[in-house]
Scaffold this active site. Structure first.
Site, mmCIF file in Angstrom:
data_model
loop_
_atom_site.group_PDB
_atom_site.id
_atom_site.type_symbol
_atom_site.label_atom_id
_atom_site.label_comp_id
_atom_site.label_asym_id
_atom_site.label_seq_id
_atom_site.Cartn_x
_atom_site.Cartn_y
_atom_site.Cartn_z
ATOM 1 N N ASP A 339 -114.215 -23.500 30.858
ATOM 2 C CA ASP A 339 -114.264 -24.626 31.778
ATOM 3 C C ASP A 339 -115.355 -24.347 32.811
ATOM 4 O O ASP A 339 -115.705 -23.191 33.052
ATOM 5 C CB ASP A 339 -112.901 -24.779 32.464
ATOM 6 N N ASP A 642 -108.426 -23.616 34.063
ATOM 7 C CA ASP A 642 -107.537 -23.555 35.223
ATOM 8 C C ASP A 642 -106.719 -24.828 35.390
ATOM 9 O O ASP A 642 -105.644 -24.798 35.962
ATOM 10 C CB ASP A 642 -108.331 -23.270 36.504
ATOM 11 N N ASP A 646 -106.633 -28.243 30.633
ATOM 12 C CA ASP A 646 -107.056 -27.132 29.773
ATOM 13 C C ASP A 646 -105.900 -26.555 28.953
ATOM 14 O O ASP A 646 -106.129 -25.836 27.981
ATOM 15 C CB ASP A 646 -107.651 -25.997 30.625
ATOM 16 N N ASN A 708 -101.141 11.509 6.550
ATOM 17 C CA ASN A 708 -100.024 11.138 5.677
ATOM 18 C C ASN A 708 -100.413 11.242 4.206
ATOM 19 O O ASN A 708 -99.594 11.640 3.362
ATOM 20 C CB ASN A 708 -99.549 9.717 6.003
ATOM 21 N N THR A 739 -96.317 16.524 15.953
ATOM 22 C CA THR A 739 -97.620 17.192 15.930
ATOM 23 C C THR A 739 -98.757 16.214 15.645
ATOM 24 O O THR A 739 -99.868 16.403 16.110
ATOM 25 C CB THR A 739 -97.624 18.338 14.899
#
Length: 904
Positions: A339, A642, A646, A708, A739
């Protein structure tokens, strides 16, 4: 007129501005002098309900908490905990559930605090309204207004409903929150043409949620509640679905892949074991161990914590995040629709030039603070002093300092004149006492002038301001720079007109000022008699100034490959002037008005959307349509705003950004982020943080997945070779949660790369890990698995150790290996020694802390019992250190090989 027709009109109040007021009153079944009967008002209230916008129920804490457990990966973890419990592995079950609960609590507390900070909803409605019913003036709660009521409004009032004007006297309203129009709008009661007019041009309609800045009016209520323009916008907001962010989509896809991989690995290993004749229970335990190894249990908590830490950093940079995933979405933004009023500009009218006797004086300072000065002008005497005195003495506004901020009460244009006089050390209160008011002739749209008659040192003086062309036609003399009065010749008149046109080409709002000595003192003060034979003093040219930081922020976004689009309710010429000043592409073909936008169908808009950088005179529907058009092309759209107008587009966007100081509560509620200082530069800073956070999440995911994968390959390899389990489920869970977890969290606060705002936005369709990074994960996981299996094999087959001893060595080697691997994950290309060990002290601390925890397990009898480990001999540590460091050294050498061409 039947009641049925009146009811139908009340349900379809479109184009009210084009109907004659008498016909409108007839259709609504009301006298335009007496108003509604109380009985009829009560009946209409019972049919149509109260004049208020329904507020959505507040998001309950339980719903916020439940929302933390909807991710697939979280449910995979819960499933793993249930299986572990069924197997009697209660420590595993407790550990997994603890991490799930911790993750949920982190997300809950962050989102709950953000919701609590924005609990105020829709404060635009007023408490009471002045209404005429049965010929009597009453004050009633605004929620009791109905279509057909007559209401009176005056300066300072909030408009309680949509209403068509019957009479208007110098009436002006501030509609910035609804239309984006930065200056007050002059209202009148004239019927307008049938053409499809935008809200900003409906000059005979008052809108709910706007305020009266000057004058008085009598109006007929034509819509209440959800049928008002404000209510229609609230309805638009409810039709906009809340969609998942790119990160949420990536993590959900990641969860599906993990689930399928886990089930596949479990099925293969379980089938192989049974084929080899292994006991069913042992193979089931092995399968569960593999599943635990495949799932990065700490990932949800690490992602949540990374986002929460990012939120804390953003608060310091004036950005309040209401929804955690929005942090990352900012980093993926490819378009920012902003805006103009109050976002790029200050929303504080400021005089920038004064014209007097052929001279133009520049005025320094911006906004309502009376700081700055008039360059090259002597304000202590002469014509410039007369000009500033007239600006103060023909002025109905006031300038006040509230909580350290200067604000204007009244018309912003008059406020700008107060400020420019204040910069010369002149105060309205002082002049009011010296020049008491005798009479005021208010501004109206026909005369386009306003006059205040004052008694000045025993003389009656008229001080006049108005539209330059109109006011100049009523002048016969002019004030010279020295202060003397001279005849207004055609040459001087032409010079004044030329100066006015030059200001207008710069999209400046221009006010002319004049005065006249009334001698003898008239018995009555009529505009046509007072506002003639005036002495022209000068012009004041003003604008809503660009924020100082806005241009640099727009440039930073362009450097980062982000398209910036201005969307405003102001006129096209004004919007283009600000666009040029802010650094937007702003050629004539790069701007569209709301009327021009209406003429484009969706296909035509899609063709032109990437070429348009400025939209002017647009409505809430236009803003919503623009955001949808960008998103349809695959853009990640951030929408700033604002005003109430909007709010629907803010909610539709991938990331909605509301202004904290000037933003309406409706817009804040629709947003994902609130900029607490209303500074566009804070948005660029938030984008930078978002990009950095996503980089760090990818580092953490890279680290966890490669770790993993190494665990899965260790378990799978030992099974294929017919070896005993090298790791127990409790070992894997310890590695994944403790860990691995601390170093992964430390990677989340890795310093941002210096080029983070010099590269284009990432494609939102990209996977969490690129093809190159995924191959690196596989290679690194395989290297760590090979080293770990080597330690297990040497211990078991060469040293002829017992299985518990071999498991302890394997467990410790893998922990050491993964802690060192965290340093390799800081950058795909540069080595640890180029980045610097001390540039992430948190990671160094996390690695040391995790190593001490591992040592505690190996040296503490209580830890040895829980984790089923045994004491190690000193000579075995050399074997573990050698194999543990090998993958780290190999990866650093691989990076060096990849950089070999950099020095050529």
């Amino acid at each position: 007129m039947s009641k049925m027709m009146a009811e139908q009109h009340r349900q379809n109040p479109s184009r009210r501005y084009a109907q004659a007021i008498e016909n409108l009153g007839h259709e609504l079944g009301v006298s335009l002098t007496e108003g509604l009967a109380e009985e009829e008002a009560t009946r209409r209230f019972s049919v149509h309900g109260p004049n208020e916008l329904p507020e959505p129920p507040p998001l309950s804490p339980w719903k916020i908490l439940a929302g933390q457990f909807t991710s697939l990966i979280v449910w995979v973890l819960i499933g793993a905990a249930i299986v572990s419990g069924l197997l009697g592995e209660w420590i595993d079950t407790g550990a997994i559930l603890a991490i799930v609960v911790l993750n949920g609590c982190l997300g809950f507390f962050q989102e709950y605090r953000a919701e609590q900070s924005l609990m105020a909803l829709k404060t635009l409605a007023v408490t009471h309204a002045r209404v005429i019913r049965e010929g009597a003036k009453l004050i009633v709660p605004s929620r009791e207004l109905v279509s057909g009521d007559l209401i009176e409004v005056e300066a300072g009032d909030h408009i309680p409903a949509d209403a068509r004007l019957i009479h208007a006297a110098a009436l002006r309203t501030q509609e910035a929150a609804l239309t984006g129009e930065s200056t007050p709008v002059e209202k009148n009661a004239e019927t307008l043409p049938e053409s499809d007019l935008p809200l900003a041009d409906q000059r005979n309609i008052l809108f709910l949620g706007t305020t009266v800045t000057g004058g008085k009016g009598l109006a007929l209520v034509v819509a209440t509640g959800l049928k008002t323009e404000l209510g229609r916008i609230a309805t638009l907001m409810t039709t906009v679905p809340v969609e998942p962010t790119p990160l949420q989509r990536r993590l959900e896809e990641f969860g599906h892949v993990l689930l399928l991989l886990s089930l596949g690995i479990v099925a293969v290993v379980f089938a192989l074991g049974l084929w080899r004749g292994e006991p069913v229970f042992d193979m089931f335990l092995t399968a569960v161990s593999l599943a635990v190894a495949a799932i990065p249990e700490g990932l949800p908590a690490i992602v949540t914590t990374t986002l929460a830490l990012g939120v804390m950093r953003m608060v310091k940079r004036h950005a309040l995040i209401r929804r955690l995933p929005a942090v990352e979405t900012l980093g993926a933004a490819t378009v920012i629709c902003t805006d103009k009023t109050g976002t790029l500009t200050k929303n504080e009218m400021t005089v920038v030039h004064l014209y007097l006797d052929g001279l133009v004086y520049d005025v320094t300072g911006e906004g309502y603070a009376p700081e700055g000065g008039i360059v090259g002008g002597d304000t202590s005497a002469g014509g410039l002093r007369d000009l500033l005195m007239c600006a103060l003495l023909c002025n109905g506004a006031s300038l006040k300092k509230v909580k350290g901020n200067w604000t204007v009460v009244g018309d912003p244009t008059e406020g700008a004149l107060l400020v420019v006089a204040g910069k010369a050390g002149m105060r309205k209160d002082d002049l009011d006492r010296m020049h008491p008011l005798v009479e005021e002739i208010p501004f109206d749209s026909e005369r386009k002038m306003m006059t205040m008659v004052r008694r000045s040192h025993g003389v009656i003086m008229a001080y006049v301001k108005g539209a330059p062309d109109i006011l100049l036609s009523q002048c016969t003399n002019y004030a010279a720079a020295e202060g003397e009065t001279r005849q207004l010749t055609d040459v001087i008149r032409t010079a004044i007109i030329s100066a006015n046109q030059q200001f207008a080409r710069q999209a400046l709002r221009v006010v002319a000022l004049a005065q006249r000595r009334l001698d003898p003192e008239p018995s009555a003060f009529h505009a046509q008699e007072i506002e003639e034979q005036l002495v022209f003093i000068g012009l004041a040219a003003m604008k809503d100034p660009l924020r100082q930081e806005a241009k640099a922020a727009v440039g930073l976004c362009r450097q980062a490959g982000i398209e910036t689009v201005m969307i405003t309710g102001d006129h096209k010429e004004t919007a283009l002037a600000i666009a040029r000043e802010a650094g937007f592409p702003s050629g004539p073909m790069q701007a569209l008005s709301g009327v021009e936008l209406n003429a484009l169908n969706d296909a035509e808009l899609a063709e032109r959307i990437r070429d348009i950088s400025v939209y002017a005179r647009v409505s809430a529907e236009h803003k919503l349509r623009i955001v949808k058009a960008w998103r349809a092309q695959g853009a990640v759209v951030a929408m700033t705003g604002d005003g109430v107008n909007d709010a629907p587009a803010v909610r539709e966007a991938d990331i909605g950004i509301a202004m904290g100081m000037t933003g309406t509560d409706v817009t804040k509620e629709a947003s994902d982020m609130v900029v607490t200082d209303d500074n566009f530069a804070s948005i660029a800073a938030a984008v930078e943080e978002g990009r950095s956070i996503y980089d760090n999440i990818r580092k953490a995911v890279h680290y966890l997945l490669s770790c993993n994968l190494s665990e899965v390959l260790v378990m799978l390899g030992s099974t294929l070779m017919g070896w005993p389990l090298p790791l127990l489920p409790i070992h894997i869970l310890w590695i994944n949660l403790v860990t691995d977890g601390f170093p992964a969290l430390a990677l989340a606060v890795d310093p941002k790369a210096p080029d983070v705002m010099k590269r284009p936005p990432r494609d939102p369709r990209d996977r969490l890990l690129s093809r190159e990074r995924f191959l690196a994960v596989c290679l690194q996981g395989a290297m760590m698995a090979a080293s770990t299996l080597a330690v297990f094999g040497v211990s078991l087959l060469v040293l002829k150790d017992e299985v518990p001893f071999a498991r302890t060595m394997t467990f410790t080697t893998l922990v050491l290996m993964q802690l060192l691997h965290a340093f390799s994950c800081r950058h795909e290309r540069y080595s640890l020694f180029q980045i610097g060990l001390m540039t992430n002290r948190a990671l160094l601390g996390a690695v040391v802390f995790s190593a001490l925890l591992q040592a505690g397990i190996l040296l503490n009898p209580w830890g040895m019992e829980i984790f089923k480990v045994v004491p190690l001999r000193a000579e075995e540590w050399w074997l573990m250190v050698g194999f543990g460091v090998a993958p780290f050294v190999a990866m650093e050498l691989w990076k060096a090989w990849g950089r070999r061409g950099d020095c050529k």
